[in-house]
Design an enzyme around this catalytic site. Structure first.
Site, mmCIF file in Angstrom:
data_model
loop_
_atom_site.group_PDB
_atom_site.id
_atom_site.type_symbol
_atom_site.label_atom_id
_atom_site.label_comp_id
_atom_site.label_asym_id
_atom_site.label_seq_id
_atom_site.Cartn_x
_atom_site.Cartn_y
_atom_site.Cartn_z
ATOM 1 N N GLU A 1 0.908 -1.094 0.013
ATOM 2 C CA GLU A 1 -0.169 -0.012 0.029
ATOM 3 C C GLU A 1 0.673 1.353 -0.150
ATOM 4 O OE1 GLU A 1 -3.231 0.025 2.700
ATOM 5 O OE2 GLU A 1 -4.205 -1.738 1.689
ATOM 6 N N GLU B 1 -5.646 -8.358 0.226
ATOM 7 C CA GLU B 1 -6.101 -8.346 1.328
ATOM 8 C C GLU B 1 -7.823 -7.916 0.928
ATOM 9 O OE1 GLU B 1 -4.636 -5.132 4.081
ATOM 10 O OE2 GLU B 1 -2.684 -5.756 3.602
HETATM 11 C C1 BG6 Z 1 -4.582 -2.297 4.864
HETATM 12 C C2 BG6 Z 1 -3.259 -2.526 5.596
HETATM 13 O O1 BG6 Z 1 -4.729 -0.911 4.728
HETATM 14 O O2 BG6 Z 1 -5.670 -2.608 5.371
HETATM 15 C C3 BG6 Z 1 -3.278 -3.491 6.602
HETATM 16 O O3 BG6 Z 1 -2.437 -3.127 4.687
HETATM 17 C C4 BG6 Z 1 -4.455 -2.944 7.591
HETATM 18 O O4 BG6 Z 1 -2.232 -3.318 7.429
HETATM 19 C C5 BG6 Z 1 -5.916 -3.300 6.790
HETATM 20 O O5 BG6 Z 1 -4.617 -3.677 8.932
HETATM 21 C C6 BG6 Z 1 -7.060 -2.715 7.499
HETATM 22 O O6 BG6 Z 1 -7.063 -1.410 7.886
HETATM 23 P P1 BG6 Z 1 -7.176 -1.166 9.329
HETATM 24 O O7 BG6 Z 1 -6.892 0.168 9.655
HETATM 25 O O8 BG6 Z 1 -8.462 -1.519 9.796
HETATM 26 O O9 BG6 Z 1 -6.042 -2.011 10.314
#
Ligand code: BG6
Length: 454
Positions: free
Chosen positions: A159, A355
């Site tokens: 990211e 993700e």
């Molecule tokens: C992504 C990241 O932005 O989203 C992760 O690569 C992150 O590291 C995930 O945990 C979910 O976002 P958040 O802010 O809810 O942890």
């Protein structure tokens, strides 16, 4: 059509959010270890204690049925200062983790850098310092040398676009006039790592791991459409155009110049970007975005956790067609399908989703977690991914976020994403025991049936 036989059903974590052991066995500090965490959320010292419990965790991943597991390597565990002396115990940890995964037939997918820059490098100017490009290349070389015989899939930087746009939420950094110079150094570092990977490991595959979600215009008013074009260019295409085509997106470049951001592109830089060719595009998808004419009066922005706002270019708009999560994120499974099609149409490279998932306040009741809301979220997204595959989009893997509960980037431990509940919360580390949630059994069924039984 449907999913290929060897489709990589997987799940993800990142080192600084799951491992803990922040200063053990020679690890150096990272920017995450020193950042000021938001009020009421825990620091990253213990996390889910995966560093000490990785064997138990990998066994659970195997019971879950994972075909692949995406994790990140903490740069500061391998090189406590970011460069120079290698920490053997850091290499040992990841070697053991990879061996453990392979023992169960789980394919390792390695992110080289996930938000946790070694603090010693940050002190030397971090990504603003042009020397970082060679530090990253040196780090990449060590990873390829030590793990290259066992790891086939490499992801460069997680990211990068979010680190540039929301640095204050991610690593405690502040956006300043140098932010696109930082970005340029990251692009160069990534390009050098991709070139090196292809040279050292001809059979391996490497790609970027951005956060991509299409940006819709609020309406067909050309001003809204232009706002969405700019936002797409600045948030999404800038990064993928540079990575896949070795060029700067023209709309993003205009914005960078108009805003007087520093961007010093040295002779030879563009040739490096052009020479690097990703084998695939990895991307994280949580939601789409909607923007409108930046001069419009409507304003409900407090309903959103994260806002896209650039004076003169675009302003976030709350999309009335979409639901919200408990954490003010809009949910858009159809947007996932649109995003898959859009990326594939633009770049024609194989895709892997690295993700996708739902953060929620799970409740442990009588030793069980009934997270049917997570099952619904994942099911709807997988259904749309299947539709994209049926339509000819080349998707070879899907990693949910996250394999196991871990600490969110800026919303603490109580915002959970995993299939495996970790018995701790924001205030109390408790016994950190592992409990399978309902979604664990559901995802196992999805994997067993290669996405047919959902
Ligand atoms: C992504 C990241 O932005 O989203 C992760 O690569 C992150 O590291 C995930 O945990 C979910 O976002 P958040 O802010 O809810 O942890």
């Amino acid at each position: 059509m449907s999913f290929k036989k060897d489709f990589l059903w997987a799940a993800s974590t990142s080192a600084y959010q799951v491992e803990g052991a922040y200063n053990e066995d020679g690890k150096g500090l990272s920017v995450q270890d020193v950042k000021k965490v938001p009020e009421g959320t825990p620091d990253f010292k213990v996390c889910s204690d995966h560093y000490h419990r990785y064997k138990e965790d990998v066994k659970l991943f195997s019971e879950l049925g994972l075909k692949a597991y995406r994790f990140s390597i903490a740069w500061s565990r391998i090189l406590p200062n970011g460069f120079g002396k290698i920490n053997q115990k850091g290499l040992d940890f990841y070697n053991n983790l990879i061996d453990e995964l392979l023992k169960y037939g789980i394919e390792p997918i390695v992110t080289m850098y996930h938000f946790d820059l070694p603090y010693e490098l940050e002190k030397k100017g971090g990504w603003e310092n042009p020397e970082i490009v060679s530090y990253f290349e040196e780090y990449a070389k060590i990873l390829f040398e030590h793990f290259g015989d066992k790891v086939k899939y490499w992801l460069t930087i997680n990211e990068q676009n979010v680190m540039i746009i929301h640095s204050e939420q991610i690593d405690g950094g502040k956006s300043n006039k140098m932010v696109y110079q930082k970005n340029h150094h990251m692009l160069l570092a990534q390009a050098k790592a991709m070139i090196l990977c292809h040279k050292m490991l001809p059979k391996a595959k490497i790609g970027p791991a951005l956060n991509v979600g299409v940006v819709y215009p609020k309406s067909c008013n050309p001003k809204d459409v232009l706002a969405s074009q700019y936002c797409n260019a600045i948030r999404n295409w800038l990064y993928l155009d540079a990575t896949c085509f070795g060029v700067y997106n023209n709309m993003a470049l205009k914005y960078i110049h108009d805003k007087n951001y520093v961007l010093d592109i040295k002779k030879g830089d563009m040739e490096i970007l052009k020479a690097a060719k990703p084998d695939f595009i990895a991307f994280n998808y949580y939601n789409s975005f909607t923007v409108e004419d930046p001069d419009a009066k409507s304003d409900k922005l407090k309903d959103l956790d994260s806002v896209l706002l650039e004076k003169g270019y675009y302003k976030s708009y709350v999309n009335e067609y979409l639901k919200f999560t408990e954490f003010k994120w809009q949910v858009d499974p159809l947007g996932f399908y649109i995003t898959l099609n859009e990326i594939y149409g633009r770049y024609r490279l194989p895709l892997i989703v690295t993700e996708n998932g739902l953060g929620a306040y799970d409740k442990l009741e009588d030793g069980k977690v009934h997270d049917d809301y997570r099952i619904d979220y994942l099911r709807e997204h997988i259904e749309y991914m299947k539709k994209a595959v049926d339509d000819g989009v080349d998707v070879f893997g899907y990693c949910t976020w996250s394999a196991i509960d871990l600490i969110s980037t800026h919303q603490g431990f109580d915002k959970r994403y995993g299939f495996i509940y970790v018995n701790r919360d924001n205030k109390d580390i408790k016994d950190l025991s592992r409990i399978k949630k309902d979604s664990f059994y559901w995802y196992n069924k999805v994997i067993q049936s290669n996405g047919e039984d959902m």
